[in-house]
Scaffold this motif. Sequence first.
Motif, PDB file in Angstrom:
ATOM      1  N   UNK A   1       0.850  -1.185   0.000  1.00 40.14           N
ATOM      2  CA  UNK A   1       0.000   0.000   0.000  1.00 40.14           C
ATOM      3  C   UNK A   1       0.886   1.235   0.000  1.00 40.14           C
ATOM      4  N   UNK A   2       0.274   2.381  -0.275  1.00 35.79           N
ATOM      5  CA  UNK A   2       1.045   3.616  -0.252  1.00 35.79           C
ATOM      6  C   UNK A   2       0.531   4.618  -1.259  1.00 35.79           C
ATOM      7  N   UNK A   3       1.183   5.774  -1.367  1.00 38.13           N
ATOM      8  CA  UNK A   3       0.755   6.823  -2.288  1.00 38.13           C
ATOM      9  C   UNK A   3       0.699   6.322  -3.726  1.00 38.13           C
ATOM     10  N   UNK A   4      -0.421   6.553  -4.364  1.00 40.17           N
ATOM     11  CA  UNK A   4      -0.580   6.156  -5.757  1.00 40.17           C
ATOM     12  C   UNK A   4      -0.992   4.717  -5.961  1.00 40.17           C
ATOM     13  N   UNK A   5      -1.015   3.919  -4.883  1.00 44.46           N
ATOM     14  CA  UNK A   5      -1.403   2.510  -4.999  1.00 44.46           C
ATOM     15  C   UNK A   5      -2.920   2.406  -4.913  1.00 44.46           C
ATOM     16  N   UNK A   6      -3.495   1.577  -5.766  1.00 46.81           N
ATOM     17  CA  UNK A   6      -4.941   1.387  -5.774  1.00 46.81           C
ATOM     18  C   UNK A   6      -5.428   0.912  -4.408  1.00 46.81           C
ATOM     19  N   UNK A   7      -6.636   1.236  -4.078  1.00 44.92           N
ATOM     20  CA  UNK A   7      -7.191   0.891  -2.778  1.00 44.92           C
ATOM     21  C   UNK A   7      -8.178  -0.265  -2.893  1.00 44.92           C
ATOM     22  N   UNK A   8      -8.123  -1.162  -1.931  1.00 45.43           N
ATOM     23  CA  UNK A   8      -9.127  -2.199  -1.810  1.00 45.43           C
ATOM     24  C   UNK A   8      -9.161  -3.176  -2.964  1.00 45.43           C
ATOM     25  N   UNK A   9      -8.019  -3.448  -3.563  1.00 39.20           N
ATOM     26  CA  UNK A   9      -7.968  -4.318  -4.733  1.00 39.20           C
ATOM     27  C   UNK A   9      -7.219  -5.597  -4.395  1.00 39.20           C
ATOM     28  N   UNK A  10      -7.784  -6.724  -4.763  1.00 36.19           N
ATOM     29  CA  UNK A  10      -7.091  -7.995  -4.661  1.00 36.19           C
ATOM     30  C   UNK A  10      -6.717  -8.410  -6.067  1.00 36.19           C
ATOM     31  N   UNK A  11      -5.430  -8.595  -6.311  1.00 35.86           N
ATOM     32  CA  UNK A  11      -4.991  -8.962  -7.652  1.00 35.86           C
ATOM     33  C   UNK A  11      -4.950 -10.478  -7.777  1.00 35.86           C
ATOM     34  N   UNK A  12      -5.810 -11.021  -8.619  1.00 33.30           N
ATOM     35  CA  UNK A  12      -5.900 -12.469  -8.760  1.00 33.30           C
ATOM     36  C   UNK A  12      -5.333 -12.975 -10.077  1.00 33.30           C
ATOM     37  N   UNK A  13      -4.746 -12.074 -10.867  1.00 33.52           N
ATOM     38  CA  UNK A  13      -4.307 -12.463 -12.203  1.00 33.52           C
ATOM     39  C   UNK A  13      -2.800 -12.603 -12.337  1.00 33.52           C
ATOM     40  N   UNK A  14      -2.055 -11.903 -11.507  1.00 35.77           N
ATOM     41  CA  UNK A  14      -0.609 -11.845 -11.708  1.00 35.77           C
ATOM     42  C   UNK A  14       0.136 -12.871 -10.872  1.00 35.77           C
TER      43      UNK A  14
END
Length: 462
Positions: A331-344
């Motif tokens: 997390x941090x500045x510029x990072x998307x909020x509340x997202x779970x990445x299930x593809x990478x």
Amino acid sequence: MKKFANVVLYGCGISLFASSCVQKAEEKKLNVLFIMTDQQRYDMLSCAGNRYVSTPSLDRLAENGVRFEHNYCANPVSMPSRFAMVTGRYAGEIGYTNNSTKPDTLRVLPAARESSVGNFFRNAGYQTVYSGYPGFYCGRTHMEEYGFTQNGTDYYEGPADFAENFLAGYNPAQDEPFFLYLSFMNPHDICYGAGFDPRFPDELRPHQIAATQKYIDLRKTLSDEEYRAQILPVPANVEPNGTYAEMKAIGSGSRDWTEEQWDFYRWMYCRLVEDVEQQIGRILAALENSGLADHTIVVFTSDHGEMGQSHGLVFKSRLLEEATRTPLIISGPGVKKGVVDSKSLTSGIDLVPTLCDLAGIPVPENLSGKSLKPVLTGQTDKIDREYIIVESSSGYQINDGRYKYTAFTRGDKEASLMDILADPGEMSDKVADPAYVAEKERLHGLLMKEIKKITEQLPAEK
């Protein structure tokens, strides 16, 4: 070293320095808070759907950032995995695929000086401090070679104590930006305290006994109903995987335990996860209280997983999902909020290029990992890669998100092929199945090329 002005973005509108807030924000470098546990499996988070552990602090961190669902360590044991995370290079490149208490400094230290994230950030004007378990090759006496000043080696409450004191005393107007690397031991102490393991009858240190004895004592205070409600269920893939059943002699993961012992082992593992989570909660609260959260990159991960009775095994080392797959939250500045990445597919070797990229430090060339910034900032929804590699003392593995092909370097078994979409428990080896010949040959060819890349980096023998 040049001092870089820090600006607290919290409450900027009411600050005495509000008029200069916008201009200084452009000049200020982002801080980094890197938090690592030891032996925490990918699903040992309540935000990952596990109702047998409570991880509220990490859940909030995930809500405010990206949780990568398919993150893998570079090697399922501590030292080579940690080496990869701090240098962006496989430990196999310097000739190590296992833990080594007496590594060759002529191999390790040049790589640490050249590739460590601590040195990259220190050279960019950061104060770089390490607190907790120094679990790198040569770590306890050579942390400066990795670019970090060691501040304490208490790896239970020490990192939280240090972070609270550091952040409370930090002056954003005068102090250099910081990179704090905080390393906890637990839930690793499952290796010592659970299952009535006879390997360490009289050899445990006091802190190792203390970390698990309190849960042995806690169990005695619970009713059977309370205790049973807290036990992580027996995994669906509890039966030995055929491939690894043939390799029982490799590693120390097999146990001949009673049902009661297995239950206690799974219960204590969850409690140790919660124990370290409380310490992490202290750190994240201190960051919030400092007013620096909006200008700090926060990373949470672990060095490897834990078998947890899957395939009838405990602990780590195996090239199986439970041991190789780990949590990763950023997390941090510029990072998307509340997202779970299930593809990478992501890996521990991605952390060095990712942190450099997020902090605006030139990404070093010739590293094996990839920057995750494009996914973190919403530029794309998938990292541009075909596969990841995991190495170990027993072999090398290539994983393309569906198939996992392993070439073993120890034991009689030469290779295995798992279809982890159709068979997520890895119970059916397809390596000899005629229907999978094309996939086996494709992955074998790719893996041999990757092994060559890793091993050709080996330093010449003196």
